[in-house]
Design an enzyme around this catalytic site. Sequence first.
Site, short mmCIF file in Angstrom:
data_model
loop_
_atom_site.label_atom_id
_atom_site.label_comp_id
_atom_site.label_asym_id
_atom_site.label_seq_id
_atom_site.Cartn_x
_atom_site.Cartn_y
_atom_site.Cartn_z
N CYS A 48 1.85 18.23 8.54
CA CYS A 48 3.18 17.66 8.74
C CYS A 48 3.89 18.29 9.94
O CYS A 48 4.40 17.60 10.81
CB CYS A 48 4.01 17.85 7.46
SG CYS A 48 5.78 17.56 7.67
N CYS A 51 8.12 21.95 8.71
CA CYS A 51 8.66 23.26 8.32
C CYS A 51 7.80 24.36 8.93
O CYS A 51 6.67 24.60 8.50
CB CYS A 51 8.68 23.40 6.80
SG CYS A 51 9.75 22.22 5.97
N CYS A 125 8.31 17.12 -1.32
CA CYS A 125 8.67 17.92 -0.15
C CYS A 125 9.65 19.02 -0.57
O CYS A 125 10.57 18.76 -1.36
CB CYS A 125 9.30 17.02 0.91
SG CYS A 125 9.92 17.91 2.35
N GLN A 249 25.82 14.54 8.26
CA GLN A 249 25.03 15.77 8.21
C GLN A 249 24.11 15.77 6.99
O GLN A 249 24.53 15.43 5.89
CB GLN A 249 25.96 16.99 8.16
CG GLN A 249 26.75 17.22 9.44
CD GLN A 249 25.97 17.97 10.51
OE1 GLN A 249 24.77 18.18 10.38
NE2 GLN A 249 26.64 18.36 11.57
N TYR A 278 32.67 13.33 20.68
CA TYR A 278 31.39 12.99 20.03
C TYR A 278 31.65 12.86 18.52
O TYR A 278 30.93 13.41 17.69
CB TYR A 278 30.33 14.08 20.25
CG TYR A 278 30.15 14.55 21.68
CD1 TYR A 278 29.27 13.89 22.55
CD2 TYR A 278 30.82 15.67 22.16
CE1 TYR A 278 29.08 14.34 23.84
CE2 TYR A 278 30.64 16.13 23.46
CZ TYR A 278 29.77 15.46 24.30
OH TYR A 278 29.58 15.91 25.58
N GLU A 299 34.19 8.34 20.68
CA GLU A 299 32.76 8.19 20.41
C GLU A 299 32.22 6.98 21.16
O GLU A 299 32.87 5.94 21.22
CB GLU A 299 32.55 8.02 18.90
CG GLU A 299 31.20 7.53 18.46
CD GLU A 299 30.08 8.51 18.78
OE1 GLU A 299 29.06 8.05 19.35
OE2 GLU A 299 30.23 9.71 18.50
N CYS A 374 23.39 22.06 17.66
CA CYS A 374 22.12 22.14 16.93
C CYS A 374 20.98 22.54 17.87
O CYS A 374 19.81 22.47 17.49
CB CYS A 374 21.81 20.82 16.23
SG CYS A 374 21.68 19.42 17.36
#
Length: 419
Positions: A48, A51, A125, A249, A278, A299, A374
């Site tokens: 995958c 992670c 998962c 989020q 944003y 935005e 992020c």
Amino acid sequence: MAERKRILPKQKQENLAEKGKQVEKRKERKKKEENKQGQDKCPYMEKCGGCQYLYLTYEKQCEIKQKQVKALLGKYGKVEPMVKMEQPYYYRNKVHAVVDRDRKGNIITGVYQKGTHRTVSVEHCKIENQKADAIIKTIRKLLKSFKIKVYDEDTEYGLVRHILVRCAAKTGQVMVVLVTASPIFPSKNHFVKALREAHPEITTIVQNINPRGTSMVLGIKEQVLFGKGYIEDILCEKTFYISSRSFYQVNSAQTEKLYRLALDFAQLTGGETVIDAYCGVGTIGIVAADKAKKVIGVELNQDAVKDAVKNARNNQEENVVFYQGDAGVFMKDMAAAGEKVDVVLMDPPRSGSTEEFIEAVKEIAPERVVYISCNLETLARDLEYFEKSGYRMRHAVPMDMFPWTEHVETIVGLQRRDM
């Protein structure tokens, strides 16, 4: 005169080569051990690729992330300790599954293997909402029993392409989105009835039509098969409308902490004019509205702005307005008109902000800027621009929004230097 190459004695060369082999073997053994530790937690980890830190303890991965933030941002100001998760598993409220067939023709659901379009079949998962995983498993069984064809990317034949499940943490509402290549869904009423009987917690089911040969999951057209076509969730005591395409989020528990921290950094007293750049569907601006005189959200995405307006109306926030457009251009126009802004809240995409946007911030000259990021690399780059534009970083707080992955959310408080 050409420089002579130094020739090592044969024995020394052999010794160095042997040492090199031993180092490589040790690295290989360590990698295998790490993969085994990760696979003990998740059998899909290696294929995958979602992670990267499952082989570590939670404390160790947070330590690594903290060091990364300190290394990149430490020169700009103080880096506070990371805000960790109390329960770092099953936190994703938005779960996406690719629908495919394996080599034997069995219907599978899962994720694309990192860097490919090969589907890794995933039964459960460690970071996805468990309710969503159970719903996806049921849909897979129903597709087989109803003899509904799975879309094939190579032949472009078949119907169902993706499944998207969104779970509202506070209200418990659940949305299921079935992404199909065609609007024609055989036996859809019976299919919906069977799915609702298996999972009565589902509050709405939407069919999203995506006929395009594209890597984009969602198409433009939709039809509601059951319910209102959207769900609502509560964040920081505010109610938010979430459609299939809404940005929201994915980690609800950490988002509440993130937004409360952002308001602390903004130091709102009730008399400020705030720009929410944003702004997306307006979440942080609406949360800030109770503590500000006026909030202006800007935005580019038109659909997001429509959702933001609806969210402000639903929360009866009369001091929040939203505009569709480029936030940098918007602020430059405000500055040219002599208008004043006290605080800028900004949460740009992974690509970060731009020099033009930061120049616009300089022109409108807010006392404080709160930057949520992020992506550490683009954040560090943008802080360099802010430094040149007369702003200093007062403090930065890493926020573990994505446990077991290498991603780090960081919130930074910036102050104008002449303040």
